[in-house]
Design a protein around this motif. Structure first.
Motif, PDB file in Angstrom:
ATOM      1  N   LYS A  82      59.694  32.089  25.370  1.00  0.00           N
ATOM      2  CA  LYS A  82      58.648  33.059  25.025  1.00  0.00           C
ATOM      3  C   LYS A  82      59.198  34.204  24.189  1.00  0.00           C
ATOM      4  CE  LYS A  82      54.995  35.855  27.141  1.00  0.00           C
ATOM      5  NZ  LYS A  82      54.359  36.276  28.427  1.00  0.00           N
ATOM      6  N   LYS A  83      60.430  34.616  24.471  1.00  0.00           N
ATOM      7  CA  LYS A  83      61.020  35.772  23.796  1.00  0.00           C
ATOM      8  C   LYS A  83      61.600  35.425  22.433  1.00  0.00           C
ATOM      9  CE  LYS A  83      64.276  39.587  24.600  1.00  0.00           C
ATOM     10  NZ  LYS A  83      65.222  40.192  25.590  1.00  0.00           N
ATOM     11  N   TYR A  84      62.234  34.263  22.304  1.00  0.00           N
ATOM     12  CA  TYR A  84      63.036  33.984  21.110  1.00  0.00           C
ATOM     13  C   TYR A  84      62.474  32.896  20.203  1.00  0.00           C
ATOM     14  CZ  TYR A  84      66.569  36.818  23.413  1.00  0.00           C
ATOM     15  OH  TYR A  84      67.247  37.849  24.010  1.00  0.00           O
ATOM     16  N   MET A  85      61.443  32.206  20.623  1.00  0.00           N
ATOM     17  CA  MET A  85      60.861  31.164  19.777  1.00  0.00           C
ATOM     18  C   MET A  85      59.487  31.591  19.289  1.00  0.00           C
ATOM     19  SD  MET A  85      61.852  27.588  21.671  1.00  0.00           S
ATOM     20  CE  MET A  85      63.570  27.074  21.861  1.00  0.00           C
ATOM     21  N   ASN A  86      59.257  31.406  18.002  1.00  0.00           N
ATOM     22  CA  ASN A  86      57.952  31.705  17.425  1.00  0.00           C
ATOM     23  C   ASN A  86      57.076  30.468  17.619  1.00  0.00           C
ATOM     24  OD1 ASN A  86      55.925  33.052  16.064  1.00  0.00           O
ATOM     25  ND2 ASN A  86      56.648  32.447  14.046  1.00  0.00           N
ATOM     26  N   LEU A  87      56.428  30.391  18.774  1.00  0.00           N
ATOM     27  CA  LEU A  87      55.701  29.199  19.177  1.00  0.00           C
ATOM     28  C   LEU A  87      54.270  29.202  18.645  1.00  0.00           C
ATOM     29  CD1 LEU A  87      56.834  29.086  22.913  1.00  0.00           C
ATOM     30  CD2 LEU A  87      57.650  27.586  21.082  1.00  0.00           C
ATOM     31  N   THR A  88      53.785  28.014  18.282  1.00  0.00           N
ATOM     32  CA  THR A  88      52.380  27.844  17.926  1.00  0.00           C
ATOM     33  C   THR A  88      51.548  27.808  19.208  1.00  0.00           C
ATOM     34  OG1 THR A  88      52.471  25.427  18.078  1.00  0.00           O
ATOM     35  CG2 THR A  88      53.061  26.434  15.939  1.00  0.00           C
ATOM     36  N   HIS A  89      50.244  27.625  19.053  1.00  0.00           N
ATOM     37  CA  HIS A  89      49.408  27.311  20.207  1.00  0.00           C
ATOM     38  C   HIS A  89      49.897  25.994  20.800  1.00  0.00           C
ATOM     39  CE1 HIS A  89      46.758  30.579  19.301  1.00  0.00           C
ATOM     40  NE2 HIS A  89      46.424  30.080  18.120  1.00  0.00           N
ATOM     41  N   ILE A  90      49.746  25.842  22.098  1.00  0.00           N
ATOM     42  CA  ILE A  90      50.211  24.634  22.761  1.00  0.00           C
ATOM     43  C   ILE A  90      49.347  23.435  22.362  1.00  0.00           C
ATOM     44  CG2 ILE A  90      48.799  24.882  24.856  1.00  0.00           C
ATOM     45  CD1 ILE A  90      51.341  23.994  26.433  1.00  0.00           C
ATOM     46  N   CYS A  91      49.982  22.287  22.187  1.00  0.00           N
ATOM     47  CA  CYS A  91      49.254  21.062  21.878  1.00  0.00           C
ATOM     48  C   CYS A  91      50.000  19.894  22.515  1.00  0.00           C
ATOM     49  CB  CYS A  91      49.085  20.869  20.370  1.00  0.00           C
ATOM     50  SG  CYS A  91      50.613  20.998  19.418  1.00  0.00           S
ATOM     51  N   TYR A  92      49.345  18.734  22.564  1.00  0.00           N
ATOM     52  CA  TYR A  92      49.897  17.615  23.301  1.00  0.00           C
ATOM     53  C   TYR A  92      49.990  16.318  22.486  1.00  0.00           C
ATOM     54  CZ  TYR A  92      48.955  20.757  27.170  1.00  0.00           C
ATOM     55  OH  TYR A  92      48.915  21.854  27.995  1.00  0.00           O
ATOM     56  N   ASP A  93      49.464  16.340  21.262  1.00  0.00           N
ATOM     57  CA  ASP A  93      49.481  15.109  20.473  1.00  0.00           C
ATOM     58  C   ASP A  93      49.345  15.439  18.992  1.00  0.00           C
ATOM     59  OD1 ASP A  93      46.782  15.836  20.187  1.00  0.00           O
ATOM     60  OD2 ASP A  93      46.116  14.428  21.724  1.00  0.00           O
ATOM     61  N   ALA A  94      49.287  14.391  18.179  1.00  0.00           N
ATOM     62  CA  ALA A  94      49.202  14.570  16.727  1.00  0.00           C
ATOM     63  C   ALA A  94      47.922  15.296  16.323  1.00  0.00           C
ATOM     64  CB  ALA A  94      49.279  13.210  16.039  1.00  0.00           C
ATOM     65  N   LYS A  95      46.824  15.015  16.994  1.00  0.00           N
ATOM     66  CA  LYS A  95      45.559  15.687  16.655  1.00  0.00           C
ATOM     67  C   LYS A  95      45.688  17.194  16.837  1.00  0.00           C
ATOM     68  CE  LYS A  95      42.392  11.873  17.685  1.00  0.00           C
ATOM     69  NZ  LYS A  95      41.270  11.413  18.549  1.00  0.00           N
ATOM     70  N   GLY A  96      46.348  17.607  17.903  1.00  0.00           N
ATOM     71  CA  GLY A  96      46.552  19.036  18.145  1.00  0.00           C
ATOM     72  C   GLY A  96      47.426  19.661  17.079  1.00  0.00           C
ATOM     73  N   ILE A  97      48.462  18.945  16.646  1.00  0.00           N
ATOM     74  CA  ILE A  97      49.349  19.452  15.595  1.00  0.00           C
ATOM     75  C   ILE A  97      48.590  19.596  14.279  1.00  0.00           C
ATOM     76  CG2 ILE A  97      51.408  18.957  14.210  1.00  0.00           C
ATOM     77  CD1 ILE A  97      52.596  17.559  16.660  1.00  0.00           C
ATOM     78  N   GLU A  98      47.737  18.614  13.957  1.00  0.00           N
ATOM     79  CA  GLU A  98      46.980  18.651  12.708  1.00  0.00           C
ATOM     80  C   GLU A  98      46.099  19.898  12.612  1.00  0.00           C
ATOM     81  OE1 GLU A  98      46.722  15.146  10.245  1.00  0.00           O
ATOM     82  OE2 GLU A  98      48.371  16.521  10.610  1.00  0.00           O
ATOM     83  N   LYS A  99      45.608  20.359  13.761  1.00  0.00           N
ATOM     84  CA  LYS A  99      44.729  21.529  13.785  1.00  0.00           C
ATOM     85  C   LYS A  99      45.475  22.834  13.477  1.00  0.00           C
ATOM     86  CE  LYS A  99      41.486  19.538  17.118  1.00  0.00           C
ATOM     87  NZ  LYS A  99      40.937  19.617  18.507  1.00  0.00           N
ATOM     88  N   LEU A 100      46.822  22.793  13.495  1.00  0.00           N
ATOM     89  CA  LEU A 100      47.602  24.012  13.251  1.00  0.00           C
ATOM     90  C   LEU A 100      47.620  24.412  11.774  1.00  0.00           C
ATOM     91  CD1 LEU A 100      50.681  23.220  15.561  1.00  0.00           C
ATOM     92  CD2 LEU A 100      48.756  24.754  16.075  1.00  0.00           C
ATOM     93  N   GLY A 101      47.261  23.501  10.893  1.00  0.00           N
ATOM     94  CA  GLY A 101      47.204  23.820   9.464  1.00  0.00           C
ATOM     95  C   GLY A 101      48.550  24.088   8.829  1.00  0.00           C
ATOM     96  N   LEU A 102      49.549  23.290   9.196  1.00  0.00           N
ATOM     97  CA  LEU A 102      50.897  23.471   8.646  1.00  0.00           C
ATOM     98  C   LEU A 102      51.025  22.775   7.286  1.00  0.00           C
ATOM     99  CD1 LEU A 102      52.770  22.668  11.965  1.00  0.00           C
ATOM    100  CD2 LEU A 102      52.519  24.943  10.953  1.00  0.00           C
ATOM    101  N   ASP A 103      51.890  23.325   6.442  1.00  0.00           N
ATOM    102  CA  ASP A 103      52.163  22.698   5.154  1.00  0.00           C
ATOM    103  C   ASP A 103      53.309  21.692   5.256  1.00  0.00           C
ATOM    104  OD1 ASP A 103      50.318  24.295   3.431  1.00  0.00           O
ATOM    105  OD2 ASP A 103      51.551  25.938   4.205  1.00  0.00           O
ATOM    106  N   TYR A 104      54.356  22.064   5.990  1.00  0.00           N
ATOM    107  CA  TYR A 104      55.513  21.198   6.177  1.00  0.00           C
ATOM    108  C   TYR A 104      55.808  21.091   7.671  1.00  0.00           C
ATOM    109  CZ  TYR A 104      56.990  21.077   1.255  1.00  0.00           C
ATOM    110  OH  TYR A 104      57.058  20.853  -0.100  1.00  0.00           O
TER     111      TYR A 104
END
Length: 312
Positions: A82-104
């Motif tokens: 929590k302190k040292y990692m710049n974490l995204t919203h939590i997700c559990y699969d590829a669909k959740g990752i796709e919703k993050l709108g990442l470029d790379y």
């Protein structure tokens, strides 16, 4: 630009935490004007098995005092993430990752491509289901592999990446066979960033440090303890406990764990990152290897740095 790192950041393991943290820092240094995240994608099976493992009591090795310190470690790791990692919203699969709108998305490091491992293996780490991002693999490891039994999703996934590198010889060979091109061997991310240290207040005298030497014969371990006693050295474990150690140093933050390596007189280890942090801190060390996956990846590391003699 939004860059996400997909790795095994969520397990309570010092090497896993430090390689994720280091890769985050290295990428942010390269691209200071961009957003760099650790993708908080949790493989629940892997997470639960790993977290539950810290609550086991090994009667031949631990006493209750050791155990009470050890079971606090998952919370110590959670605070550090929590302190040292710049974490995204939590997700559990590829669909959740796709919703993050990442470029790379950068997949790596550690054994993120270990498709033979039943707990942590996930198709998403081979890019399966990730269609909206550019994929890069930095220093992944397959752990151990058999070229005759590579699943189709592994082959299809590795072909999706825009760029692939490898942390060890087995991964290099696998990727070269699948992609039909030369794969660059790169160092673990922990070699790329300056990692802070935090002192361990209870450690006062020179010491020999152990870090997971599973299978080390009792008579060999006793020789090390005898040597320590004759030479006025304490014996500690780096984030592991044994009732025969001078005192318990199991509930460490990741940066206290690094400090333990930095200040050890000698290190005896059976893991990849145990060897890495002995090297990074210029410690005298020896590797006792019994796990087949560790034998291959640690041997590859030592050979690359011409330190073959450190393997027992």
């Amino acid at each position: 630009m939004k860059i996400g790192i997909l790795t095994h950041h969520y397990i309570n393991n010092f090497g896993a935490f430090l390689q994720a943290y280091s890769l985050q820092q290295a990428v942010q240094d390269l691209y200071p004007d961009d957003e760099v995240y650790i993708i908080d994608c949790i493989n629940l099976k892997h997470f639960i098995i790993n977290a539950g493992g810290w609550f086991r009591f090994y009667k031949n090795k631990e006493n209750l005092s050791n155990w009470f310190q050890k079971i606090r470690l998952p919370w110590t790791f959670a605070k550090a993430r929590k302190k040292y990692m710049n974490l995204t919203h939590i997700c559990y699969d590829a669909k959740g990752i796709e919703k993050l709108g990442l470029d790379y998305i950068i997949v790596g490091s550690d054994e993120v491509w270990n498709y033979r491992e039943t707990k942590g293996n996930a198709k998403v780490k081979f890019g399966i289901g990730l269609n909206n991002e550019k994929l890069i693999a930095y220093a992944p490891s397959v752990g151990q592999t058999n070229d005759l039994e590579v699943p189709d999703y592994v082959k299809q996934g590795i072909l999706k990446f825009k760029a692939v590198s490898a942390r060890d010889a087995l991964t290099e060979k696998l990727a070269e066979n699948i992609r039909g091109e030369k794969i660059e061997r790169v160092v673990d991310p922990t070699f790329l960033s300056k990692i802070p240290v935090e002192p361990v207040a209870s450690v006062k005298k020179p010491y020999i440090l152990f870090y997971y030497c599973d299978g080390l014969p009792v008579e060999e371990k006793n020789k090390i303890f005898e040597y320590a006693q004759k030479n006025g050295l304490a014996v500690y474990g780096a984030g592991e406990c044994d009732k025969h150690y001078t005192s318990t140093t199991v509930n460490l933050t990741p940066f206290q764990w690094v400090w333990m390596f930095k200040n050890a007189s000698y290190v005896v280890t059976g893991t990849f990152h145990g060897a890495v942090f002995s090297m990074l801190n210029h410690r005298q060390f020896a590797c006792y290897l019994t796990n087949p996956s560790r034998i291959k990846k640690v041997t590859s590391l030592l050979e690359e740095f011409k330190l073959d003699s450190r393997s027992l």
